[in-house]
Motif scaffolding. Structure first.
Motif, short mmCIF file in Angstrom:
data_model
loop_
_atom_site.label_atom_id
_atom_site.label_comp_id
_atom_site.label_asym_id
_atom_site.label_seq_id
_atom_site.Cartn_x
_atom_site.Cartn_y
_atom_site.Cartn_z
N MET A 128 0.85 -1.25 -0.12
CA MET A 128 -0.08 0.02 -0.07
C MET A 128 0.92 1.17 -0.03
O MET A 128 0.53 2.14 -0.57
CB MET A 128 -1.03 0.03 1.22
N LYS A 129 1.99 1.12 0.71
CA LYS A 129 2.92 2.22 0.85
C LYS A 129 3.48 2.75 -0.71
O LYS A 129 3.63 3.78 -1.05
CB LYS A 129 4.02 2.32 1.64
N ASN A 130 4.05 1.54 -1.34
CA ASN A 130 4.26 1.73 -2.79
C ASN A 130 3.46 2.08 -3.66
O ASN A 130 3.57 3.00 -4.55
CB ASN A 130 4.90 0.24 -3.40
N GLN A 131 2.26 2.08 -3.47
CA GLN A 131 1.25 2.36 -4.46
C GLN A 131 0.57 3.85 -3.58
O GLN A 131 0.18 4.34 -4.62
CB GLN A 131 -0.27 1.49 -4.11
N ARG A 132 0.90 4.23 -2.72
CA ARG A 132 0.53 5.44 -2.28
C ARG A 132 -0.76 5.50 -2.09
O ARG A 132 -1.67 6.47 -2.36
CB ARG A 132 1.26 6.77 -2.79
N PHE A 133 -1.37 4.29 -1.79
CA PHE A 133 -2.94 4.05 -1.57
C PHE A 133 -3.19 3.01 -0.90
O PHE A 133 -2.77 1.94 -1.19
CB PHE A 133 -3.68 4.12 -3.13
N GLY A 134 -4.33 2.99 0.00
CA GLY A 134 -4.85 1.72 0.71
C GLY A 134 -6.08 2.24 1.60
O GLY A 134 -6.12 3.34 2.15
N LYS A 135 -6.68 1.19 1.59
CA LYS A 135 -7.85 1.60 2.72
C LYS A 135 -7.96 0.26 3.52
O LYS A 135 -8.10 -0.88 3.22
CB LYS A 135 -9.24 1.52 2.04
N ILE A 136 -7.78 0.37 4.99
CA ILE A 136 -7.92 -0.66 5.90
C ILE A 136 -9.13 -0.22 6.69
O ILE A 136 -9.35 0.58 7.31
CB ILE A 136 -6.67 -0.67 6.72
N VAL A 137 -10.05 -1.47 6.79
CA VAL A 137 -11.11 -1.29 7.60
C VAL A 137 -11.19 -2.26 8.57
O VAL A 137 -11.10 -3.73 8.39
CB VAL A 137 -12.69 -1.46 6.84
N ASN A 138 -11.24 -2.24 9.97
CA ASN A 138 -11.37 -3.30 11.13
C ASN A 138 -12.62 -3.20 11.48
O ASN A 138 -13.27 -2.27 11.82
CB ASN A 138 -10.14 -2.80 12.06
N ILE A 139 -13.11 -4.68 11.89
CA ILE A 139 -14.44 -4.71 12.53
C ILE A 139 -14.10 -4.96 13.80
O ILE A 139 -13.64 -6.02 14.21
CB ILE A 139 -15.22 -6.11 11.80
N THR A 140 -14.47 -4.02 14.60
CA THR A 140 -14.48 -4.14 16.33
C THR A 140 -15.85 -4.40 16.76
O THR A 140 -16.47 -5.08 16.11
CB THR A 140 -13.64 -2.75 16.76
N SER A 141 -16.15 -3.89 17.90
CA SER A 141 -17.44 -4.11 18.15
C SER A 141 -18.06 -3.34 19.42
O SER A 141 -17.26 -2.70 20.10
CB SER A 141 -17.40 -5.76 19.08
N LYS A 171 -2.79 7.10 12.22
CA LYS A 171 -1.84 8.04 12.12
C LYS A 171 -0.71 7.86 11.58
O LYS A 171 -0.14 8.76 10.95
CB LYS A 171 -1.41 8.19 13.86
N GLN A 172 -0.04 6.55 11.80
CA GLN A 172 1.29 6.20 11.06
C GLN A 172 1.07 5.83 9.56
O GLN A 172 2.28 6.43 8.93
CB GLN A 172 1.74 4.92 11.99
N LEU A 173 0.09 5.65 9.09
CA LEU A 173 -0.06 5.40 7.65
C LEU A 173 -0.70 6.67 6.74
O LEU A 173 -0.53 6.49 5.56
CB LEU A 173 -0.83 4.08 7.23
N ALA A 174 -1.37 7.61 7.62
CA ALA A 174 -1.80 8.64 6.86
C ALA A 174 -0.94 9.25 5.85
O ALA A 174 -1.12 9.64 4.77
CB ALA A 174 -2.25 9.58 7.89
N PRO A 175 0.32 9.66 6.14
CA PRO A 175 1.20 10.32 5.19
C PRO A 175 1.60 9.36 3.91
O PRO A 175 1.95 9.94 3.06
CB PRO A 175 2.62 10.33 6.02
N TYR A 176 1.06 8.42 3.93
CA TYR A 176 1.28 7.24 2.68
C TYR A 176 0.19 7.16 2.07
O TYR A 176 -0.09 6.28 0.97
CB TYR A 176 1.99 5.93 3.11
N GLY A 177 -1.02 8.10 2.36
CA GLY A 177 -2.15 7.78 1.47
C GLY A 177 -3.07 6.71 1.71
O GLY A 177 -3.85 6.12 0.98
#
Ligand SMILES: NC(=O)c1ccc[n+]([C@@H]2O[C@H](COP(=O)([O-])OP(=O)(O)OC[C@H]3O[C@@H](n4cnc5c(N)ncnc54)[C@H](O)[C@@H]3O)[C@@H](O)[C@H]2O)c1
Length: 248
Positions: A128-141, A171-177
């Protein structure tokens, strides 16, 4: 189509909420990796998606096992060449009373529900960093926000961990899109909640302003929003899908 050409991995997608997410993202044009620890269940989801005319691949992996997770990412890249979306949905439930939680059970719940989110996220970060794009969604509760009500303290604590992990990753991944968000479902009608005692379900229902339990598809639609361009300016957010049980 909102996700045309994108590649999505959905963990625990052999049934329930994960299956609904996989189908919903496929319908919007994403190529789907259907992960589950149960290969037969994953293949069943793939069959449904292919019958709709979309592309999907079943990959068996235990999300708590680093080697299996890394191998899943390798196979995904071999098959589709990129990874745009990761939905960390796989999870296991407990309703054990606090004094009866064994060390072994605590470890397994934490391994699958919390460490699994870390391992799968770590495994896609480089791509995702190489692509400078990614979406991660976590299912919590909901339990991860208010503490275990019927659910066990082990389950609730693991899901609270997922909320904090989501914010740290965001926070850590925002700079990489890369956007990282979570969804906190209340009671959703799946195999996980099917066998809850009648009195527990009735007590929950009384506290849900919308007066009913949720459907897997109603969680999936929120995932779709969070992995689509419509939510590009949202990160580190935890969205409730609980019929109004908790309004915070
Ligand atoms: N159903 C609810 O009311 C509810 C409420 C809040 C949160 N959730 C969360 O939503 C997610 C999905 O829940 P569901 O109700 O669809 O559950 P489910 O039990 O119906 O499905 C979970 C799926 O995850 C798979 N799985 C379990 N362990 C795995 C592992 N180690 N690796 C890979 N796959 C694994 C299972 O085989 C199954 O197919 C879970 O994280 C759960 O904690 C559910």
């Amino acid at each position: 189509m909102k996700l045309k050409g994108r590649v999505a991995i959905v963990t625990g997608a052999g049934r329930g909420i994960g299956r609904a997410i996989a189908i919903t993202l496929a319908r919007e044009g994403a190529n789907i990796v259907v992960n589950d620890i149960d290969l037969q269940a994953a293949e069943e989801t793939v069959k449904i998606i292919k019958a709709m005319g979309y592309e999907a691949l079943a990959i068996k992996a235990d999300v708590s096992n680093k080697n299996e997770v890394d191998s899943m990412i390798k196979k995904t890249l071999e098959a589709f060449g990129r990874i745009d979306i990761l939905v960390n949905n796989a999870g296991i439930f407990s309703s054990t009373l606090i004094e009866n939680i064994t060390e072994q059970q605590w470890n397994r719940i934490m391994d699958v529900n919390l460490k699994g989110v870390l391992l799968c996220s770590q495994a896609v970060i480089k791509t995702m960093k190489n692509q400078r794009f990614g979406k991660i969604v976590n299912i919590t509760s909901l339990a991860g926000k208010v503490g275990g009500i019927f659910s066990g303290a082990d389950y609730a604590a693991s899901k609270a961990g997922v909320i904090c992990l989501t914010k740290s990753l965001a926070k850590q991944l925002a700079p990489y899109g890369i956007n990282v968000n979570a969804i906190a479902p209340g009671v959703i009608e799946t195999d996980m909640t099917k066998y809850w005692p009648k009195e527990v379900k009735e007590s929950f229902l009384k506290q849900i302003p919308l007066g009913r339990f949720g459907k897997p598809e109603e969680v999936a639609e929120v995932v779709l929003f969070l992995v689509s361009d419509a939510s590009n300016y949202i990160t580190g957010e935890i969205i409730d899908v609980n019929g109004g049980y908790l309004m915070d």
